[in-house]
Scaffold this motif. Sequence first.
Motif, short mmCIF file in Angstrom:
data_model
loop_
_atom_site.label_atom_id
_atom_site.label_comp_id
_atom_site.label_asym_id
_atom_site.label_seq_id
_atom_site.Cartn_x
_atom_site.Cartn_y
_atom_site.Cartn_z
N PHE A 162 34.15 11.07 59.12
CA PHE A 162 33.56 9.84 59.66
C PHE A 162 34.34 9.37 60.89
CE2 PHE A 162 33.77 5.15 59.67
CZ PHE A 162 32.47 4.89 60.02
N ASP A 163 33.60 8.98 61.92
CA ASP A 163 34.26 8.49 63.12
C ASP A 163 34.31 6.96 63.07
OD1 ASP A 163 35.15 7.76 65.57
OD2 ASP A 163 33.56 8.76 66.72
N PRO A 164 35.47 6.41 62.82
CA PRO A 164 35.55 4.94 62.65
C PRO A 164 35.20 4.18 63.93
CG PRO A 164 37.75 5.89 62.74
CD PRO A 164 36.79 7.04 62.70
N ASN A 165 35.25 4.91 65.07
CA ASN A 165 34.91 4.24 66.33
C ASN A 165 33.43 4.25 66.63
OD1 ASN A 165 37.53 3.42 67.05
ND2 ASN A 165 38.00 5.55 67.59
N ALA A 166 32.66 5.02 65.84
CA ALA A 166 31.22 5.07 66.07
C ALA A 166 30.48 4.94 64.74
CB ALA A 166 30.85 6.38 66.77
N PRO A 167 30.66 3.81 64.06
CA PRO A 167 30.07 3.66 62.72
C PRO A 167 28.54 3.68 62.73
CG PRO A 167 31.00 1.57 63.47
CD PRO A 167 31.39 2.60 64.48
N GLU A 168 27.95 3.57 63.92
CA GLU A 168 26.49 3.56 63.98
C GLU A 168 25.90 4.96 63.89
OE1 GLU A 168 28.65 3.11 66.33
OE2 GLU A 168 27.85 3.33 68.37
N ASN A 169 26.78 5.98 64.00
CA ASN A 169 26.27 7.35 64.07
C ASN A 169 26.18 8.07 62.72
OD1 ASN A 169 26.04 7.12 66.79
ND2 ASN A 169 28.07 7.96 67.22
N ASP A 170 26.67 7.47 61.68
CA ASP A 170 26.77 8.21 60.43
C ASP A 170 25.72 7.79 59.41
OD1 ASP A 170 27.74 9.69 58.20
OD2 ASP A 170 29.64 9.84 59.31
N ILE A 171 24.67 8.61 59.35
CA ILE A 171 23.57 8.30 58.44
C ILE A 171 24.00 8.51 56.99
CG2 ILE A 171 21.26 9.02 57.70
CD1 ILE A 171 20.73 9.56 60.71
N LEU A 172 24.82 9.55 56.77
CA LEU A 172 25.32 9.84 55.43
C LEU A 172 25.94 8.61 54.79
CD1 LEU A 172 27.40 13.10 54.92
CD2 LEU A 172 25.59 12.15 53.48
N PHE A 173 26.59 7.90 55.63
CA PHE A 173 27.33 6.73 55.22
C PHE A 173 26.48 5.73 54.45
CE2 PHE A 173 31.07 4.25 57.05
CZ PHE A 173 31.90 4.94 56.21
N SER A 174 25.30 5.46 54.97
CA SER A 174 24.47 4.43 54.35
C SER A 174 23.82 4.94 53.07
CB SER A 174 23.41 3.96 55.33
OG SER A 174 22.54 5.03 55.59
N LEU A 175 23.80 6.26 52.89
CA LEU A 175 23.13 6.82 51.71
C LEU A 175 23.91 6.58 50.43
CD1 LEU A 175 21.75 10.18 53.12
CD2 LEU A 175 20.57 8.00 52.86
N TYR A 176 25.24 6.58 50.53
CA TYR A 176 26.07 6.40 49.34
C TYR A 176 25.71 5.15 48.57
CZ TYR A 176 29.41 10.04 50.68
OH TYR A 176 30.00 11.22 50.98
N GLN A 177 25.48 4.11 49.33
CA GLN A 177 25.33 2.80 48.69
C GLN A 177 23.86 2.42 48.45
OE1 GLN A 177 26.98 -0.63 48.04
NE2 GLN A 177 28.15 0.87 46.90
N ASN A 178 22.93 3.31 48.84
CA ASN A 178 21.52 2.96 48.75
C ASN A 178 21.09 2.45 47.38
OD1 ASN A 178 20.24 2.84 51.10
ND2 ASN A 178 19.34 4.89 51.04
N ALA A 179 21.59 3.09 46.33
CA ALA A 179 21.19 2.74 44.97
C ALA A 179 21.61 1.33 44.61
CB ALA A 179 21.80 3.74 43.99
N TYR A 180 22.64 0.84 45.27
CA TYR A 180 23.19 -0.47 44.91
C TYR A 180 22.87 -1.53 45.95
CZ TYR A 180 25.66 2.92 42.14
OH TYR A 180 25.95 3.96 41.32
N MET A 181 22.05 -1.14 46.92
CA MET A 181 21.77 -2.02 48.06
C MET A 181 21.20 -3.37 47.63
SD MET A 181 22.34 -1.95 51.13
CE MET A 181 22.53 -0.21 51.47
N GLU A 182 20.24 -3.30 46.70
CA GLU A 182 19.57 -4.53 46.29
C GLU A 182 20.58 -5.52 45.69
OE1 GLU A 182 16.11 -3.76 43.81
OE2 GLU A 182 16.10 -5.93 43.39
N GLY A 183 21.40 -4.99 44.77
CA GLY A 183 22.41 -5.84 44.12
C GLY A 183 23.41 -6.38 45.13
N SER A 184 23.82 -5.52 46.06
CA SER A 184 24.80 -5.94 47.07
C SER A 184 24.22 -7.07 47.93
CB SER A 184 25.16 -4.77 47.99
OG SER A 184 25.66 -3.69 47.23
N LEU A 185 22.98 -6.90 48.37
CA LEU A 185 22.38 -7.93 49.24
C LEU A 185 22.12 -9.23 48.47
CD1 LEU A 185 19.96 -5.70 51.33
CD2 LEU A 185 22.04 -6.82 52.14
N TRP A 186 21.73 -9.08 47.21
CA TRP A 186 21.48 -10.27 46.37
C TRP A 186 22.77 -11.08 46.25
CZ3 TRP A 186 22.75 -13.24 42.23
CH2 TRP A 186 21.74 -14.04 41.66
N PHE A 187 23.86 -10.38 45.94
CA PHE A 187 25.15 -11.06 45.78
C PHE A 187 25.65 -11.63 47.11
CE2 PHE A 187 29.87 -10.84 45.61
CZ PHE A 187 30.05 -11.89 44.72
N ALA A 188 25.50 -10.84 48.18
CA ALA A 188 25.94 -11.29 49.52
C ALA A 188 25.26 -12.61 49.89
CB ALA A 188 25.63 -10.22 50.56
#
Length: 415
Positions: A162-188
């Motif tokens: 993962f390139d920490p200077n280009a966090p917008e480029n990593d699609i894989l990144f967002s996939l890890y948390q997809n299953a928990y997205m709803e709960g995360s956004l609800w709590f946020a």
Amino acid sequence: MVKQTSFISVFFLLLCLCGGIYATMAQQANTQNKFDKLVIDAGHGGDKPGAVGLLSKEKDITLAVSLKLGKMITEHLKDVEVYYTRVIDKDVELYKRSQIANKISADLFISIHCNSSANKNPKGSETFALGLTKAAQNLEVAKKENKDILSEANYEENYDGFDPNAPENDILFSLYQNAYMEGSLWFADKVQKQLTVNTPVSNRGVKQANFVVLLKSAMPSVLVEIGFISNKEEEKYLMSEIGQYEIAASIFRAICEYKMHKDNVKIAIPSVASLIPKDVLDKQQQIEEAEKLAKAKEEERIKKENLERAAQQQRDSVMNAQTSGSELIYRVQFASMKTKVSTSDARFSGLEDVWLYEFDGYWKYCAGLFATQKEASNYVQKVRGLGHKDAFVVVFHNGKRISFEQAREFESKKN
Ligand SMILES: [Zn+2]
């Protein structure tokens, strides 16, 4: 008979065994679904201070708030176990933080941070869930929070390149948390609402961006930016005991809401004030009272200054008129004596602009300095009130006493 008894026994034994297994399974399923473990992650630590303000470091504020929050949960939400990624000032690699949460099968991961900006004006809180963003502002926050990994050994390996200077480029990144997205956004959303209601920190909203600390956590996870350390006023609040307690209490109340939502239970959520130690509240009250008093004093000072300035302006304008000799001056005459007395004599105390002129072998004493007869007439009452019962208005032109008739002529000529 013997055979029958043993058959019944075996039957019961089997029944109990099956029942037991079923009960254990049900219990397991129940505890698996229940929200009873959470991880509090105090951002940065050790040789990684995070954002640095004028007087404080992010790592110290995040730890102080995290510990206060953890204590509230332990005391008031007894069936939820609290785990910390750190409880002292030390560095913990970012990937290890979500590893800790995964290892204990936590139900919620809360990472606490402070925002910063080169421009000193931005302020407010925002809560992030993992997700791709193209919004420049969100990318900036993610880059800042991710940059700690650059000094970690083998970071490319630990973070899948993962390139920490280009966090917008990593699609894989967002996939890890997809299953928990709803709960995360609800709590946020709950965190932001609680922070907005219970603290003076303004609401910048719920956002998404790719943060490495949330990358591999297998549970609803958020990163809370509790305020801007780069904003002088907000830094003061973030550093204060009352500020840290109010922020922790707000997040705590959001956790209670999350538990009610997840477990379908009712919780009497404690008020923010009841979550703050009495001595902290008392001290805050003292500070607020002292501030109120100082403000009232300052307002009084400004008011007095303005009044003095206005009076001085009036005197100046009359004096100007007098020196130019083209205007009329009204005064209040209050005494007539054969002897000349200093204008600062104690007998004249309370009178303004005491002045005297000689007429017919007598010294005539006047007070006040006015451009109109009306103003002088108003002042007569004050002079009489000071014991000079026979005070009356007199008018001068070019320093010479004149009659009111002459004064009216001058007035009409002027107009
Ligand atoms: Zn941070």
